[in-house]
Design a protein around this motif. Structure first.
Motif, short mmCIF file in Angstrom:
data_model
loop_
_atom_site.label_atom_id
_atom_site.label_comp_id
_atom_site.label_asym_id
_atom_site.label_seq_id
_atom_site.Cartn_x
_atom_site.Cartn_y
_atom_site.Cartn_z
N TYR A 114 25.40 43.07 20.11
CA TYR A 114 26.79 42.62 20.22
C TYR A 114 27.73 43.82 20.36
O TYR A 114 28.72 43.77 21.10
CB TYR A 114 27.18 41.81 18.98
CG TYR A 114 26.75 40.36 19.04
CD1 TYR A 114 27.42 39.45 19.87
CD2 TYR A 114 25.69 39.91 18.27
CE1 TYR A 114 27.02 38.12 19.91
CE2 TYR A 114 25.28 38.57 18.32
CZ TYR A 114 25.96 37.69 19.14
OH TYR A 114 25.58 36.37 19.20
N ALA A 117 39.71 47.87 20.56
CA ALA A 117 40.02 46.59 21.20
C ALA A 117 41.39 46.10 20.75
O ALA A 117 42.19 45.59 21.55
CB ALA A 117 38.94 45.55 20.89
N ALA A 165 35.87 41.80 24.05
CA ALA A 165 35.27 42.92 23.33
C ALA A 165 35.47 42.76 21.83
O ALA A 165 34.54 42.97 21.03
CB ALA A 165 35.89 44.24 23.82
N LEU A 197 36.25 48.02 17.25
CA LEU A 197 37.15 46.87 17.10
C LEU A 197 38.60 47.38 17.08
O LEU A 197 39.49 46.75 17.67
CB LEU A 197 36.83 46.11 15.81
CG LEU A 197 37.76 44.94 15.47
CD1 LEU A 197 37.78 43.89 16.59
CD2 LEU A 197 37.35 44.29 14.15
N GLU A 245 35.83 40.05 20.09
CA GLU A 245 34.94 39.01 19.57
C GLU A 245 33.53 39.53 19.38
O GLU A 245 32.84 39.19 18.41
CB GLU A 245 34.95 37.80 20.50
CG GLU A 245 36.25 37.01 20.48
CD GLU A 245 36.59 36.50 19.09
OE1 GLU A 245 35.68 36.01 18.39
OE2 GLU A 245 37.76 36.62 18.69
N CYS A 246 33.08 40.37 20.30
CA CYS A 246 31.73 40.95 20.18
C CYS A 246 31.64 41.86 18.96
O CYS A 246 30.66 41.81 18.20
CB CYS A 246 31.37 41.72 21.44
SG CYS A 246 31.15 40.71 22.91
N PHE A 247 32.64 42.71 18.77
CA PHE A 247 32.62 43.61 17.62
C PHE A 247 32.71 42.84 16.30
O PHE A 247 32.07 43.19 15.31
CB PHE A 247 33.73 44.65 17.72
CG PHE A 247 33.63 45.54 18.93
CD1 PHE A 247 32.42 46.14 19.26
CD2 PHE A 247 34.73 45.79 19.74
CE1 PHE A 247 32.31 46.96 20.38
CE2 PHE A 247 34.63 46.60 20.85
CZ PHE A 247 33.41 47.19 21.18
N GLN A 282 34.90 45.97 26.90
CA GLN A 282 36.04 46.89 26.80
C GLN A 282 36.19 47.71 28.08
O GLN A 282 37.28 47.86 28.61
CB GLN A 282 35.85 47.82 25.59
CG GLN A 282 37.04 48.69 25.28
CD GLN A 282 38.06 47.98 24.41
OE1 GLN A 282 38.36 46.80 24.63
NE2 GLN A 282 38.59 48.68 23.44
N THR A 302 35.33 54.93 23.16
CA THR A 302 34.40 53.97 22.58
C THR A 302 33.06 54.64 22.33
O THR A 302 32.54 55.35 23.19
CB THR A 302 34.20 52.78 23.54
OG1 THR A 302 35.44 52.10 23.66
CG2 THR A 302 33.16 51.83 23.02
N GLY A 305 30.19 44.43 23.46
CA GLY A 305 31.62 44.68 23.30
C GLY A 305 32.08 45.90 24.07
O GLY A 305 33.15 45.92 24.68
N ASN A 306 31.25 46.96 24.08
CA ASN A 306 31.60 48.16 24.83
C ASN A 306 31.70 47.87 26.33
O ASN A 306 32.58 48.39 27.03
CB ASN A 306 30.56 49.26 24.58
CG ASN A 306 30.58 49.74 23.15
OD1 ASN A 306 31.59 49.66 22.47
ND2 ASN A 306 29.44 50.25 22.68
#
Length: 609
Positions: free
Chosen positions: A89, A129, A105, A126, A107-109, A97, A2, A93-94
């Motif tokens: 965001y 994920a 994660a 993404l 959804e955040c990406f 993850q 990531t 997400g990281n």
């Protein structure tokens, strides 16, 4: 891997204020990896401006680097509440993850991309994920989008290759790894991934592999400052135990964990003191069972190789085990720093690491025959019995009656990665199926969760005249369900040149014999070694014709009678074999480690001062 958005290019420029002076000092410390000092200054800024979104976000990044995932999430979510930004965001997400929450994660990406559609790194992550969620085709699409936006994105090429492997597209994956290397020659991860993937090739030459491994080693050494002195005495370990560190990302429910668990329970702490260096924070029930076997547990996640090497040296480690090789979550570049005076590869890999800073590769006479020493830069060291010790599953799953008795036909099986099914393997298995009328082949693999892979697999067998109704295709499952799937199989077929390792031992545990092919290099010898260790050497074929003959003979009327009795007794035979004799294996391992140490002591004594 990531990508983190934590560089100053993503931060606003600083005006001339006292708050901004503090912030710039903190950023400089943060980028220099002085995290505690940076955190102190960030908190001073918050005392002045409690709503400072950038500082909340940066504190979240530091918490993330410290492995404090709950705190990291809270800080970054607080930043988003105050001032939503795409890269907030992205980094949230990281964190998700890394905390093994791939759906969150993703959804955040997705939110980051909605705010900034051309955010190549967000598309890349993404894809990671999606991979974690086993959505392999969606992962490929995300990585390809990242590459359309940023064609020189080496990490996206590397990640695309990982996803292609999961779709059984080996050639395309190898090309993507090489693209990543061409874009960033100093990028170690795709080099390591390429080396692992090369093992799936039907006709990989050890010399070509070793050349590639040594290119990886050259890169690792360029970045390292190898130690030449350690905080340990070069004397025989008679007054205290040998301090042995284990570096691995797989001290969990994983083949490495399965083959180490029972051994760890029998290592004599008076002879060997074990210190764990997991490379990631992921833990499970097996982790909890083995953790007490280590005198210390120091996670290396988020630490640079230099910092990790310093930690290991400060711990006074005599001998350091690499239990990953070129597999996922490895920290092989760390070994180029030579944080311990003696370094060994075992049990997580099956070829040379390429690093001459790793002194030994531990195996047995089957995986390390005398004539194959030239395949390694490491010195081969052979244990007297098997180089692996199988820990019987804790799942209470009994062996069932031979399925052929109720079915009226024989079911062959193979459980494992479809990448192991080379064209040569499919050709040989098709010969078996043609020779044994009405027989079936059950394939169970995580890749079979996609219709694309199922269709491709049927087409590959159809090219050899095997109808689709002869194939039983199942996706992977949790271990208890997966072990129960052996109830459907009469005879396991091990692929080649990449045979089944854990699946071979598990098949025997479930009363199912395994036909394997004699190999020509460490990897290709693994099933051979396991079958010898389990007292089942008669199932090792000398060549492909012999492989077909053994499978066909076992499926014949007379063979089925033998299978009935073998199925009843095979688990007992396995438990009474060297493959499951953990106390003896632990003594053999202790002796080997102490003998390696004595070789080091002798070298030091023979070196002029």
């Amino acid at each position: 891997m990531t990508d983190l958005a934590q560089n100053t290019a993503l931060l606003p420029a600083a005006p001339e204020t006292s708050v901004d002076t503090l912030l710039q000092r903190a950023l400089a410390l943060h980028q220099a990896d002085h995290l505690e000092e940076a955190e102190t200054l960030y908190r001073q800024v918050l005392e002045i401006e409690p709503q400072h979104a950038d500082v909340l976000h940066l504190l979240g990044l530091i918490a993330h680097q410290f492995g404090q995932y709950e705190s990291a999430s809270e800080f970054i979510m607080a930043a988003i509440e105050r001032q939503p930004q795409a890269f907030y965001y992205f980094n949230l997400g990281n964190v998700m993850q890394a905390h093994n929450r791939p759906a969150a994660a993703a959804e955040c990406f997705i939110q980051a991309i909605a705010m900034q559609p051309d955010y190549a790194d967000a598309h890349n992550n993404l894809g990671n994920a999606h991979r974690a969620l086993k959505q392999h085709e969606a992962a490929v699409e995300s990585f390809c989008t990242a590459l359309r936006l940023k064609p020189d994105h080496a990490q996206a090429n590397n990640n695309l290759a990982n996803a292609l492997l999961e779709l059984d597209e080996l050639d395309a994956a190898l090309e993507a790894y090489r693209n990543a290397i061409a874009l960033r020659p100093d990028f170690a991860e795709p080099r390591s991934n390429l080396l692992f993937a090369l093992n799936y090739q039907g006709r990989a030459w050890p010399g070509d592999y070793l050349d590639e491994a040594q290119r990886f080693a050259t890169l690792a050494l360029q970045r390292a400052t190898p130690a030449s002195a350690w905080q340990v005495d070069a004397t025989p370990r008679t007054d205290r135990p040998l301090r042995v560190g284990v570096v691995s990302g797989d001290l969990k429910q994983h083949p490495v964990g399965y083959f180490m668990e029972s051994v760890l329970a029998h290592v004599d702490p008076a002879r060997v003191e074990l210190i764990a260096y997991p490379t990631r924070h992921v833990e499970d029930a097996l982790t909890q069972r083995i953790r007490a076997r280590f005198s210390a547990w120091h996670c290396l996640a988020g630490m640079s190789d230099e910092a990790a090497a310093s930690q290991i040296q400060a711990d006074g480690i005599d001998l350091l085990l690499d239990a990953s090789g070129h597999t996922t979550y490895n920290r092989l570049p760390l070994f180029a720093w030579r944080p311990a005076p003696v370094q060994v590869s075992w049990p997580g890999y099956f070829a040379s690491t390429g690093l001459d800073s790793i002194d030994y590769i531990l195996g047995d006479a089957h995986v390390l025959p005398e004539g194959e020493a030239s395949h390694f830069v490491e010195k081969p060291w052979r244990l007297p019995n098997s180089y692996l010790c199988f820990t019987p599953p804790t799942d209470e799953i009994e062996v069932n009656a031979l399925p052929a008795l109720a079915n009226g036909y024989v079911t062959f099986g193979c459980f494992g990665k479809l990448l192991k099914l080379t064209d040569e393997v499919i050709a040989v298995w098709s010969r078996v199926l043609h020779t044994v009328p009405e027989s079936r082949l059950l394939l169970k693999a995580f890749e079979l969760s996609t219709e694309y892979v199922q269709r491709k697999t049927r087409e590959r067998f159809a090219a050899h005249g095997i109808a689709a109704d002869r194939l039983l295709l199942e996706q992977g499952a949790p271990r208890s369900e997966y072990l129960a799937a052996y109830h459907q199989v009469d005879i396991m077929l091990s692929p080649f040149p990449y045979p089944g390792g854990t699946t071979t031992a598990e098949g025997l545990w479930m009363g199912v014999p395994v036909v394997a092919l004699k190999g020509q290099r460490f990897l290709t010898h693994i099933a051979e070694s396991i079958l010898h260790g389990a007292g089942q050497a008669a199932w090792v074929a000398e060549d492909q014709d012999d492989y077909v003959a053994k499978a066909v003979a076992a499926a014949s009327s007379a063979g089925r009678d033998a299978l009935v009795s073998l199925r009843v007794d095979l688990r007992r035979q396995l438990l009474n074999s060297p493959l499951c004799d953990a106390p003896r294996f632990a003594r053999d391992l202790e002796q080997a480690l102490h003998a390696m140490w004595l070789e080091y002591v002798s070298r030091v004594a023979a070196t002029p001062s």
